[in-house]
Motif scaffolding. Structure first.
Motif, PDB file in Angstrom:
ATOM      1  N   ASN A 111       0.822   8.945  -6.391  1.00  0.00           N
ATOM      2  CA  ASN A 111       1.252  10.338  -6.308  1.00  0.00           C
ATOM      3  C   ASN A 111       1.997  10.757  -7.576  1.00  0.00           C
ATOM      4  N   LYS A 112       2.904   9.907  -8.035  1.00  0.00           N
ATOM      5  CA  LYS A 112       3.660  10.219  -9.262  1.00  0.00           C
ATOM      6  C   LYS A 112       2.757  10.242 -10.488  1.00  0.00           C
ATOM      7  N   LEU A 113       1.690   9.450 -10.455  1.00  0.00           N
ATOM      8  CA  LEU A 113       0.747   9.424 -11.574  1.00  0.00           C
ATOM      9  C   LEU A 113      -0.255  10.581 -11.504  1.00  0.00           C
ATOM     10  N   GLY A 114      -0.171  11.399 -10.443  1.00  0.00           N
ATOM     11  CA  GLY A 114      -1.016  12.581 -10.329  1.00  0.00           C
ATOM     12  C   GLY A 114      -2.300  12.401  -9.551  1.00  0.00           C
ATOM     13  N   ASP A 115      -2.558  11.200  -9.035  1.00  0.00           N
ATOM     14  CA  ASP A 115      -3.775  10.949  -8.258  1.00  0.00           C
ATOM     15  C   ASP A 115      -3.441  11.137  -6.782  1.00  0.00           C
ATOM     16  N   LYS A 116      -3.216  12.375  -6.398  1.00  0.00           N
ATOM     17  CA  LYS A 116      -2.699  12.697  -5.071  1.00  0.00           C
ATOM     18  C   LYS A 116      -3.700  12.389  -3.952  1.00  0.00           C
ATOM     19  N   LYS A 117      -4.980  12.592  -4.208  1.00  0.00           N
ATOM     20  CA  LYS A 117      -5.990  12.324  -3.176  1.00  0.00           C
ATOM     21  C   LYS A 117      -6.057  10.824  -2.862  1.00  0.00           C
ATOM     22  N   THR A 118      -6.086   9.983  -3.902  1.00  0.00           N
ATOM     23  CA  THR A 118      -6.106   8.533  -3.671  1.00  0.00           C
ATOM     24  C   THR A 118      -4.794   8.083  -3.036  1.00  0.00           C
ATOM     25  N   ALA A 119      -3.701   8.713  -3.442  1.00  0.00           N
ATOM     26  CA  ALA A 119      -2.401   8.396  -2.831  1.00  0.00           C
ATOM     27  C   ALA A 119      -2.450   8.664  -1.328  1.00  0.00           C
ATOM     28  N   GLU A 120      -2.996   9.802  -0.957  1.00  0.00           N
ATOM     29  CA  GLU A 120      -3.099  10.157   0.463  1.00  0.00           C
ATOM     30  C   GLU A 120      -3.969   9.147   1.215  1.00  0.00           C
ATOM     31  N   THR A 121      -5.123   8.825   0.659  1.00  0.00           N
ATOM     32  CA  THR A 121      -6.027   7.857   1.295  1.00  0.00           C
ATOM     33  C   THR A 121      -5.352   6.495   1.454  1.00  0.00           C
ATOM     34  N   THR A 122      -4.660   6.061   0.427  1.00  0.00           N
ATOM     35  CA  THR A 122      -3.965   4.770   0.451  1.00  0.00           C
ATOM     36  C   THR A 122      -2.885   4.762   1.522  1.00  0.00           C
ATOM     37  N   LEU A 123      -2.159   5.855   1.633  1.00  0.00           N
ATOM     38  CA  LEU A 123      -1.083   5.918   2.632  1.00  0.00           C
ATOM     39  C   LEU A 123      -1.626   6.001   4.058  1.00  0.00           C
ATOM     40  N   LEU A 168       8.758   4.562   7.601  1.00  0.00           N
ATOM     41  CA  LEU A 168       8.824   4.602   6.138  1.00  0.00           C
ATOM     42  C   LEU A 168       7.478   5.015   5.536  1.00  0.00           C
ATOM     43  N   THR A 169       6.411   4.486   6.084  1.00  0.00           N
ATOM     44  CA  THR A 169       5.082   4.853   5.594  1.00  0.00           C
ATOM     45  C   THR A 169       4.771   6.309   5.917  1.00  0.00           C
ATOM     46  N   LYS A 170       5.149   6.759   7.103  1.00  0.00           N
ATOM     47  CA  LYS A 170       4.947   8.170   7.448  1.00  0.00           C
ATOM     48  C   LYS A 170       5.748   9.071   6.509  1.00  0.00           C
ATOM     49  N   GLY A 171       6.941   8.668   6.158  1.00  0.00           N
ATOM     50  CA  GLY A 171       7.751   9.444   5.221  1.00  0.00           C
ATOM     51  C   GLY A 171       7.088   9.554   3.861  1.00  0.00           C
ATOM     52  N   ALA A 172       6.525   8.437   3.374  1.00  0.00           N
ATOM     53  CA  ALA A 172       5.819   8.441   2.088  1.00  0.00           C
ATOM     54  C   ALA A 172       4.596   9.348   2.166  1.00  0.00           C
ATOM     55  N   LEU A 173       3.858   9.263   3.270  1.00  0.00           N
ATOM     56  CA  LEU A 173       2.689  10.123   3.458  1.00  0.00           C
ATOM     57  C   LEU A 173       3.120  11.591   3.504  1.00  0.00           C
ATOM     58  N   GLY A 174       4.207  11.869   4.180  1.00  0.00           N
ATOM     59  CA  GLY A 174       4.721  13.240   4.233  1.00  0.00           C
ATOM     60  C   GLY A 174       5.048  13.777   2.853  1.00  0.00           C
ATOM     61  N   GLU A 175       5.627  12.927   2.016  1.00  0.00           N
ATOM     62  CA  GLU A 175       5.944  13.336   0.646  1.00  0.00           C
ATOM     63  C   GLU A 175       4.675  13.720  -0.116  1.00  0.00           C
ATOM     64  N   VAL A 176       3.639  12.901   0.008  1.00  0.00           N
ATOM     65  CA  VAL A 176       2.377  13.161  -0.684  1.00  0.00           C
ATOM     66  C   VAL A 176       1.717  14.435  -0.143  1.00  0.00           C
ATOM     67  N   LEU A 178       0.834  -1.208   0.000  1.00  0.00           N
ATOM     68  CA  LEU A 178       0.000   0.000   0.000  1.00  0.00           C
ATOM     69  C   LEU A 178       0.867   1.257   0.000  1.00  0.00           C
ATOM     70  N   THR A 179       1.950   1.230   0.733  1.00  0.00           N
ATOM     71  CA  THR A 179       2.867   2.376   0.777  1.00  0.00           C
ATOM     72  C   THR A 179       3.441   2.638  -0.609  1.00  0.00           C
ATOM     73  N   ILE A 180       3.888   1.584  -1.258  1.00  0.00           N
ATOM     74  CA  ILE A 180       4.424   1.719  -2.616  1.00  0.00           C
ATOM     75  C   ILE A 180       3.329   2.214  -3.564  1.00  0.00           C
ATOM     76  N   ASP A 181       2.127   1.670  -3.408  1.00  0.00           N
ATOM     77  CA  ASP A 181       1.001   2.093  -4.232  1.00  0.00           C
ATOM     78  C   ASP A 181       0.743   3.589  -4.059  1.00  0.00           C
ATOM     79  N   GLY A 182       0.768   4.063  -2.830  1.00  0.00           N
ATOM     80  CA  GLY A 182       0.563   5.483  -2.575  1.00  0.00           C
ATOM     81  C   GLY A 182       1.594   6.353  -3.277  1.00  0.00           C
ATOM     82  N   LEU A 183       2.851   5.932  -3.231  1.00  0.00           N
ATOM     83  CA  LEU A 183       3.914   6.684  -3.904  1.00  0.00           C
ATOM     84  C   LEU A 183       3.710   6.685  -5.417  1.00  0.00           C
ATOM     85  N   ILE A 184       3.313   5.547  -5.950  1.00  0.00           N
ATOM     86  CA  ILE A 184       3.071   5.433  -7.392  1.00  0.00           C
ATOM     87  C   ILE A 184       1.901   6.331  -7.800  1.00  0.00           C
TER      88      ILE A 184
END
Length: 167
Positions: free
Chosen positions: A120-132, A152-160, A112-118
């Motif tokens: 985010n890069k694909l531009g679906d920031k809201k779904t990325a945030e929810t996933t993280l 690590l998950t908090k770091g990914a969420l922080g990035e998003v 899920l963490t990796i999915d959130g980062l992906i």
């Protein structure tokens, strides 16, 4: 050091086993993980794909380590900048985890963490945030406080959140 040792093990196994032998799969997966972590993403993808083929040949589609391997492929594709490919791989991973393990499996939140980062890069920031946030909740429910995987998950969420200017 880990890379040198694992490369030596894979070389030794290749000299004694037939191609596609079941024992090669976990060794190649670990090598791929080490290669990815040490900055050799292209080599990692090659090792991981070879391992995936061995897993499929020897165990079939419901073997959980197969999906751990595909998760690593998704992470590697992400590092290579292939976000669409990474997304397809992480979708496969999550489907395999849902079918064969469930959300309490430690690698489920990793996927899920990796999915959130992906996302985010694909531009679906809201779904990325929810996933993280979902990944973080699983981490907090299933790991000890202050576990590095939660960080690590908090770091990914922080990035998003930073990308959305949600300071």
């Amino acid at each position: 050091e880990a890379r040198t040792a694992q490369t030596a093990l894979v070389t030794e196994l290749r000299s004694t086993l037939s191609p596609g032998d079941a024992l090669l799969a976990p060794s190649l997966t670990l090598l791929g993980s080490i290669q990815m972590e040490s900055g050799s993403a292209a080599d990692a993808m090659s090792s991981l794909k070879e391992a995936e083929a061995a897993y499929r040949q020897n165990y079939g589609p419901d073997y959980l380590p197969l999906y751990d391997n595909i998760r690593l492929q998704a992470q590697t594709a992400y590092l290579l900048g292939d976000y669409a490919g990474a997304r397809s791989l992480i979708d496969t991973t999550l489907a395999g985890y849902r079918k064969n393990a469930g959300p309490k499996y430690i690698s489920f939140a990793t996927a899920l963490t990796i999915d959130g980062l992906i996302l985010n890069k694909l531009g679906d920031k809201k779904t990325a945030e929810t996933t993280l946030y979902e990944a973080l909740k699983l981490r907090q429910e299933n790991l000890p406080p202050d576990h590095f995987m939660t960080a690590l998950t908090k770091g990914a969420l922080g990035e998003v959140l930073m990308d959305q200017k949600k300071y």
